[in-house]
Structures are given as structure tokens and as C-alpha cells.
Design a protein around this motif. Structure first.
Motif, PDB file in Angstrom:
ATOM      1  N   GLU A  64      -6.892   0.861  -8.494  1.00  0.00           N
ATOM      2  CA  GLU A  64      -7.155   1.259  -7.004  1.00  0.00           C
ATOM      3  C   GLU A  64      -7.291  -0.327  -6.653  1.00  0.00           C
ATOM      4  N   ASN A  65      -7.987  -1.085  -7.453  1.00  0.00           N
ATOM      5  CA  ASN A  65      -8.186  -2.598  -6.892  1.00  0.00           C
ATOM      6  C   ASN A  65      -8.007  -3.694  -8.114  1.00  0.00           C
ATOM      7  N   LYS A  68      -5.032  -5.908  -8.161  1.00  0.00           N
ATOM      8  CA  LYS A  68      -4.618  -6.991  -7.097  1.00  0.00           C
ATOM      9  C   LYS A  68      -4.817  -8.386  -7.256  1.00  0.00           C
ATOM     10  N   HIS A 101      -1.053  -1.222  -9.392  1.00  0.00           N
ATOM     11  CA  HIS A 101      -1.022  -1.602  -8.122  1.00  0.00           C
ATOM     12  C   HIS A 101      -1.627  -2.831  -7.960  1.00  0.00           C
ATOM     13  N   TRP A 105       0.950  -8.468  -2.283  1.00  0.00           N
ATOM     14  CA  TRP A 105       0.361  -7.643  -1.118  1.00  0.00           C
ATOM     15  C   TRP A 105      -0.331  -8.947  -0.286  1.00  0.00           C
ATOM     16  N   ASN A 148       3.856  -4.611  -1.506  1.00  0.00           N
ATOM     17  CA  ASN A 148       3.005  -3.562  -0.853  1.00  0.00           C
ATOM     18  C   ASN A 148       2.878  -3.971   0.455  1.00  0.00           C
ATOM     19  N   GLU A 149       3.531  -3.015   1.446  1.00  0.00           N
ATOM     20  CA  GLU A 149       3.152  -3.289   2.947  1.00  0.00           C
ATOM     21  C   GLU A 149       3.866  -4.341   3.458  1.00  0.00           C
ATOM     22  N   GLN A 224       2.805   5.566   1.073  1.00  0.00           N
ATOM     23  CA  GLN A 224       1.358   5.704   0.695  1.00  0.00           C
ATOM     24  C   GLN A 224       0.784   6.930   1.102  1.00  0.00           C
ATOM     25  N   HIS A 226      -1.493   7.692   4.075  1.00  0.00           N
ATOM     26  CA  HIS A 226      -2.530   7.956   4.600  1.00  0.00           C
ATOM     27  C   HIS A 226      -2.605   8.374   6.040  1.00  0.00           C
ATOM     28  N   GLU A 256      -0.584   7.284  -2.000  1.00  0.00           N
ATOM     29  CA  GLU A 256      -2.081   7.002  -1.615  1.00  0.00           C
ATOM     30  C   GLU A 256      -2.584   8.102  -0.739  1.00  0.00           C
ATOM     31  N   TRP A 296      -5.792   8.913  -2.805  1.00  0.00           N
ATOM     32  CA  TRP A 296      -6.417   7.885  -3.005  1.00  0.00           C
ATOM     33  C   TRP A 296      -8.038   7.922  -3.100  1.00  0.00           C
ATOM     34  N   TRP A 304     -12.147   4.290   0.776  1.00  0.00           N
ATOM     35  CA  TRP A 304     -11.717   3.067   1.340  1.00  0.00           C
ATOM     36  C   TRP A 304     -11.957   3.166   2.841  1.00  0.00           C
TER      37      TRP A 304
HETATM   38  C1  XIL Z   1      -8.336  -0.302  -0.541  1.00  0.00           C
HETATM   39  C2  XIL Z   1      -9.133  -0.055  -1.688  1.00  0.00           C
HETATM   40  O1  XIL Z   1      -9.112   1.514  -1.806  1.00  0.00           O
HETATM   41  C3  XIL Z   1     -10.601  -0.542  -1.144  1.00  0.00           C
HETATM   42  O2  XIL Z   1     -11.600  -0.280  -2.301  1.00  0.00           O
HETATM   43  C4  XIL Z   1     -10.336  -2.048  -1.099  1.00  0.00           C
HETATM   44  O3  XIL Z   1     -11.808  -2.293  -0.470  1.00  0.00           O
HETATM   45  C5  XIL Z   1      -9.397  -2.349  -0.204  1.00  0.00           C
HETATM   46  O4  XIL Z   1      -8.013  -1.817  -0.331  1.00  0.00           O
HETATM   47  N1  XIL Z   1      -3.423   0.421   1.205  1.00  0.00           N
HETATM   48  C6  XIL Z   1      -3.549   0.149   0.111  1.00  0.00           C
HETATM   49  C7  XIL Z   1      -4.790  -0.027  -0.995  1.00  0.00           C
HETATM   50  O5  XIL Z   1      -2.234  -0.070  -0.563  1.00  0.00           O
HETATM   51  O6  XIL Z   1      -4.375  -1.201  -1.677  1.00  0.00           O
HETATM   52  C8  XIL Z   1      -5.758  -0.024  -0.136  1.00  0.00           C
HETATM   53  O7  XIL Z   1      -6.836   0.185  -1.017  1.00  0.00           O
HETATM   54  C9  XIL Z   1      -6.013   1.086   0.806  1.00  0.00           C
HETATM   55  C10 XIL Z   1      -4.712   0.872   1.823  1.00  0.00           C
END
Ligand code: XIL
Length: 349
Positions: A64-65, A68, A101, A105, A148-149, A224, A226, A256, A296, A304
Motif C-alpha cells: 500500500e505505502n 512509494k 506500488h 507517482w 501512477n496517475e 484503480q 475508487h 485499488e 484497497w 485511506w
Molecule cells: C494511499 C494510501 O492508502 C494511504 O495510506 C496514504 O496515506 C496515501 O496513499 N491512489 C493510489 C494509492 O494510487 O497509492 C493511494 O494510497 C490511494 C489513491
């Protein structure tokens, strides 16, 4: 008194049913997909209620983190990969595949990277960062989210420090460096709001096509996904994913998934969330090139969505509540897996 033979058959049937439906991951594998995954950090592994769910239900782990930039090279030249090792080591020990991941980014970039002034310096910093991190995990991961993004919702390039200094070249550099450091791992472009039609989906498709035409090593696209409960932003999800796969020739994945609820959550919204999970998982099942689904997180306790500015006013996006009770969403995901072959139902737009 039931006769022994039918009773035995019933028992065998029940046992098979229990085995087949043992977990999200075993169910989705029976439907021909590679995995049902989740994102994890070390804090989830030391939570004795969370870890067993991760172990039982999921076959793929996304860091998750811990991978990074802000975690791996907060100070220039000083690589800190212990937390990532914790997650990757746990996942491999538990027989799971791993998605790394994310290498490049705009989020959480350390100040020293933001302050770089020249293209030349940025090139060498990117090259060194990616080479070191990818080499360290070489041979252990299934896939990397390389970039990413990279796009805004209107399809224009995001003005990250990487884009400001290098333009679109940074994406090519990143994929090439990752491939050189681990030629076997699948390299993904990952972004949000590409589970529906629009300029951003078009931009992702164009970029992937260009990269392939130039011989840049790219193997997959991550959506992703979301979502917001019943906001009508998901009509035609399977069609959009199919379009993404067919027009690029790449494998795709939902990377995600979560479905946040405008506060306060109530029974009606939780039912709608159940439908959204079903619909989303079914969309991957309906697309042969979609290799798997990752959510996620596990419990609403840690999402998050509670910490982020852009998701203020929403919560409860995951399949287990804050007390680790399974929500209706779990049943929805299971139904999405089992409805294989059935077209996902249309959502109002
Ligand atoms: C988020 C994590 O879940 C959090 O814990 C952190 O504080 C911030 O990042 N899109 C992404 C992820 O690609 O890396 C992000 O993850 C959520 C949105």
C-alpha cells in the motif's frame, strides 16, 4: 431417518461448496482469474484481527505505502526498504503473489526530488531510484505499477515535477529502467477514473499504444476503480475495460477497488455498496484480459478515505467494518465472481 447414501452425497456436496467458496481468492481462481488481492502495510500485519483475514481471503498483496518514493528514498541516496521487505516477505511466506506500488507517482514525493531543477539531474535520479528498488525485489514480484496517475481527468498530462522537467519522456525512461532491472516482472501503467469512458481513458489508451509502437516495455494497465456509492459513475464498466484491453493489446487489472459512502452510512447505502461491489467484480470477470481484482484494504478501520482531503465526508468503503464484521459488500463481491459470464447489469448514468 435419511438413508446413508443420500446423506453422504449431501455431506460431500456441502464440503465441496465450502471448499469452492472458501475465500474470495479461491472463488475467483475457479473462475479463471489469477487472484483476488488487497493492499497491505506492516501495521495491518501486526493487527491480529486483520492478518488472518489477509491470509485467508486474498491471493495477491499490493504494497500500500511501503514502496512509494517517500518511504524508499526519503533522504537522497539512503534507501530504506525494510518495511517493504516486511510486507513482501509475509506475502511470499503465505504463498501470495505481490504487486509493487508505485515507482513514480506525484504523491508523497520527498522535498529533495521536488527541488530538482534540471532535466539531466532528474533523469539520473529516476534511473538510480528505479534501478535500486526494482533490483532489490527482482524475481519476487508479479507486477510493478511503474507510473501512477500521470493524467488529469481531462486527459492532459499532470504537472508533476517529473513531467515539468522531462515531459512525457519520464514515462519511457521509467518503463525502460524497470525492465532492465527485472526483465520478468509485468510493468503496469496505473490510473483512476478510467473505468468509464472519457478523455482520461482515451489518453491512457493513446499513451499505451504509443509506448507499444515505440517498443517500450509495458505489459498491463491498472484501473484503480475508487468508487462512490451509487453515484452513477460506473455505467458500462465492463465495456470500458474491454475497450481498454482490446485497443492496447495489454492485460488489465482492477488495482485499488473500494466504494466509499457519503456519511452517515446506513442500511440502504450499504445495500447499494453491495450492488456496486458485485457490479465491479463482475466487470473484471466479463473481460477475458482482466487478470484480477485488488481491493484497497480490508477493514473500514484503516481506509485511506478517512485521511484524504479529496474524500472528506465519505467513509466505510471496504468489505469489513471497523470491528472486522463482514459487510454486505463481501457477499456482493462473491456474487460478482459467481455471476461469471452474465453481463453486469446496467447502472443508471
Ligand atoms: C494511499 C494510501 O492508502 C494511504 O495510506 C496514504 O496515506 C496515501 O496513499 N491512489 C493510489 C494509492 O494510487 O497509492 C493511494 O494510497 C490511494 C489513491
Amino acid at each position: 431417518m435419511p438413508r446413508p447414501l443420500p446423506l453422504l452425497l449431501v455431506l460431500i456436496h456441502l464440503l465441496l461448496f465450502a471448499l469452492v467458496h472458501a475465500s474470495l481468492d479461491s472463488a475467483i481462481k475457479l473462475s479463471g482469474k489469477l487472484y483476488f488481492g488487497t493492499a497491505l502495510d506492516p501495521r495491518h500485519l501486526s493487527d491480529t484481527r486483520c492478518e488472518p483475514i489477509a491470509r485467508r481471503e486474498f491471493g495477491s498483496i499490493t504494497t500500500e505505502n511501503t514502496l512509494k518514493w517517500g518511504e524508499t528514498q526519503r533522504v537522497r541516496g539512503n534507501f530504506t526498504l525494510e518495511d517493504a521487505e516486511t510486507v513482501v516477505g509475509w506475502a511470499m511466506g503465505a504463498g501470495k503473489t505481490v504487486r509493487g506500488h508505485a515507482l513514480v507517482w506525484h504523491g508523497g514525493v520527498p522535498d529533495w526530488v521536488e527541488q530538482i531543477q534540471t532535466a539531466e539531474e532528474m533523469r539520473s535520479v529516476l534511473q538510480a531510484h528505479i534501478t535500486t528498488v526494482v533490483s532489490r525485489f527482482r524475481g519476487r514480484l508479479y507486477a510493478w505499477d511503474v507510473v501512477n496517475e500521470v493524467f488529469n481527468d481531462d486527459g492532459s498530462w499532470r504537472e508533476s515535477v517529473f513531467f515539468r522537467l522531462l515531459g512525457a519522456e519520464y514515462v519511457r525512461l521509467a518503463f525502460r529502467a524497470a525492465n532492465a532491472a527485472d526483465p520478468e516482472v509485468k510493468l503496469y501503467l496505473n490510473d483512476y477514473h478510467i473505468h468509464h469512458q472519457g478523455p482520461k481513458l482515451d489518453a491512457v489508451i493513446r499513451l499505451a499504444q504509443d509506448l507499444r509502437a515505440e517498443g517500450v516495455p509495458i505489459h498491463g494497465i491498472g484501473s484503480q476503480t475508487h468508487l462512490v456509492v451509487a453515484d452513477g459513475n460506473t455505467p458500462g464498466m465492463a465495456q470500458s475495460l474491454q475497450h481498454l484491453a482490446t485497443s492496447t493489446g495489454l492485460e488489465i487489472a482492477l488495482t485499488e477497488v473500494d466504494v466509499r459512502i457519503p456519511q452517515p452510512a446506513n442500511r440502504r447505502k450499504l445495500r447499494e455498496q453491495h450492488g456496486d461491489y458485485e457490479y465491479t467484480v463482475a466487470a473484471c470477470l466479463a473481460v477475458p484480459q482482466c487478470v484480477g481484482v485488488t481491493v484497497w484494504g480490508i477493514s473500514d478501520r484503516y481506509s485511506w478515505v478517512d485521511d484524504s482531503e479529496e474524500t472528506r465526508g465519505y467513509d466505510a468503503p471496504l468489505m469489513w467494518d471497523v470491528r472486522y464484521v463482514k459487510k454486505l459488500a463481501y457477499e456482493g463481491a462473491m456474487k460478482g465472481i459467481e455471476g461469471r459470464g452474465r453481463a453486469p447489469r446496467r447502472r443508471r448514468g
